[in-house]
Design a protein around this motif. Structure first.
Motif, PDB file in Angstrom:
ATOM      1  N   HIS A 260       5.397   0.073  -9.124  1.00  0.00           N
ATOM      2  CA  HIS A 260       4.151  -0.294  -8.452  1.00  0.00           C
ATOM      3  C   HIS A 260       4.380  -0.181  -6.946  1.00  0.00           C
ATOM      4  N   THR A 261       4.141   1.014  -6.428  1.00  0.00           N
ATOM      5  CA  THR A 261       4.383   1.299  -5.021  1.00  0.00           C
ATOM      6  C   THR A 261       3.129   1.037  -4.190  1.00  0.00           C
ATOM      7  N   ALA A 262       3.289   1.174  -2.874  1.00  0.00           N
ATOM      8  CA  ALA A 262       2.158   0.950  -1.974  1.00  0.00           C
ATOM      9  C   ALA A 262       1.131   2.067  -2.068  1.00  0.00           C
ATOM     10  N   ASP A 263       1.540   3.217  -2.604  1.00  0.00           N
ATOM     11  CA  ASP A 263       0.641   4.355  -2.744  1.00  0.00           C
ATOM     12  C   ASP A 263       0.068   4.358  -4.155  1.00  0.00           C
ATOM     13  N   PRO A 264      -1.198   4.025  -4.347  1.00  0.00           N
ATOM     14  CA  PRO A 264      -1.774   3.959  -5.691  1.00  0.00           C
ATOM     15  C   PRO A 264      -1.863   5.310  -6.376  1.00  0.00           C
ATOM     16  N   GLY A 265      -1.783   6.372  -5.607  1.00  0.00           N
ATOM     17  CA  GLY A 265      -1.853   7.697  -6.201  1.00  0.00           C
ATOM     18  C   GLY A 265      -0.513   8.233  -6.648  1.00  0.00           C
ATOM     19  N   LEU A 266       0.558   7.503  -6.366  1.00  0.00           N
ATOM     20  CA  LEU A 266       1.907   7.929  -6.715  1.00  0.00           C
ATOM     21  C   LEU A 266       2.337   7.206  -7.984  1.00  0.00           C
ATOM     22  N   HIS A 267       2.383   7.920  -9.086  1.00  0.00           N
ATOM     23  CA  HIS A 267       2.727   7.322 -10.368  1.00  0.00           C
ATOM     24  C   HIS A 267       4.158   7.703 -10.740  1.00  0.00           C
TER      25      HIS A 267
END
Length: 249
Positions: free
Chosen positions: A211-218
């Motif tokens: 669960h990173t700060a970038d919601p588009g990075l899965h």
């Protein structure tokens, strides 16, 4: 790339993939886009073959004359993306390292020491897996140095999203939707995925979504092993590692 990606790539599979993709670029589109597509297909093919490819190999994969394949390889070599070795074959060049460092905002490079430590501690191969469209791809793979036998797979290995532990972990990062892979909801609830034999017979997989700060990075961290006890005991450590890697993004 998923939890049981240890299976070797079937001979000719890269060729088939290249020919299939070439079919989508061989129409009457702009010559510039066709040239770019051929160059990217060549780069992908060379990078996926540790033993390298000859000019004739590339020509056959692209369905073009040797002269065209040679020009593409020379251009890629000019940018150090491929290198011609003494046997006349082309292999991935040092320029690939620069491209890899830019992937996922540097998370890959930052994650490698964590993956190395975890692989050695757990005695199993640990990887960073990313979702790309409807596929999962291994962007970093670290094999343990503490055991004499283990499963492994190469960086760049791909599988459909939704199968294996990594596929379920990555699917859980998407918004719930009808028709999503069975098990994705369970992963959201308990925080990790555990599978057996979904891709490689006899292989256990444990994966935890990041669960990173970038919601588009899965992304997810993934472990594969043939030992059930290792898979069972790895869950707490993998959850901790996922928190550590999530903070990097």
């Amino acid at each position: 790339m998923s939890d049981e990606q240890a299976a070797p790539t079937p001979a000719g599979s890269d060729t088939a993939k290249g020919q299939a993709r070439q079919g989508g670029t061989s129409g009457k589109g702009a010559s510039g886009s066709q040239t770019l597509a051929r160059g990217l297909l060549t780069l992908e093919a060379v990078a996926g073959q540790p033993q390298g490819l000859s000019v004739q190999d590339v020509a056959q994969r692209l369905g073009v004359h040797r002269t065209i394949a040679y020009r593409i390889l020379v251009t890629l070599a000019d940018f150090r993306l491929v290198v011609r070795t003494s046997d006349g074959r082309y292999r991935a060049g040092s320029g690939m390292v620069t491209l890899a460092r830019g992937y996922a905002a540097g998370i890959r490079e930052a994650a490698l020491p964590v993956l190395r430590r975890t692989a050695d501690e757990l005695g199993a191969t640990v990887a960073l897996i990313a979702a790309e469209g409807d596929e999962q791809v291994a962007v970093a793979v670290v094999e343990p140095r503490t055991v004499s036998y283990h499963l492994g797979y190469r960086v760049g290995s791909r599988h459909p999203l939704g199968i294996g532990a990594a596929g379920l972990a990555l699917s859980s990062l998407r918004l719930p939707a009808p028709g999503e892979p069975a098990g994705a909801a369970e992963v959201r609830e308990r925080g990790y995925a555990r599978t057996f034999g979904e891709i490689e017979p006899g292989a256990y997989g444990v994966a935890v979504p990041l669960h990173t700060a970038d919601p588009g990075l899965h992304l997810c961290v993934n472990l594969i092993t043939t030992r059930e006890d290792v898979a069972d005991g790895a869950v707490p450590a993998m959850l901790t590692v996922a928190e550590e890697l999530s903070a990097l993004g």
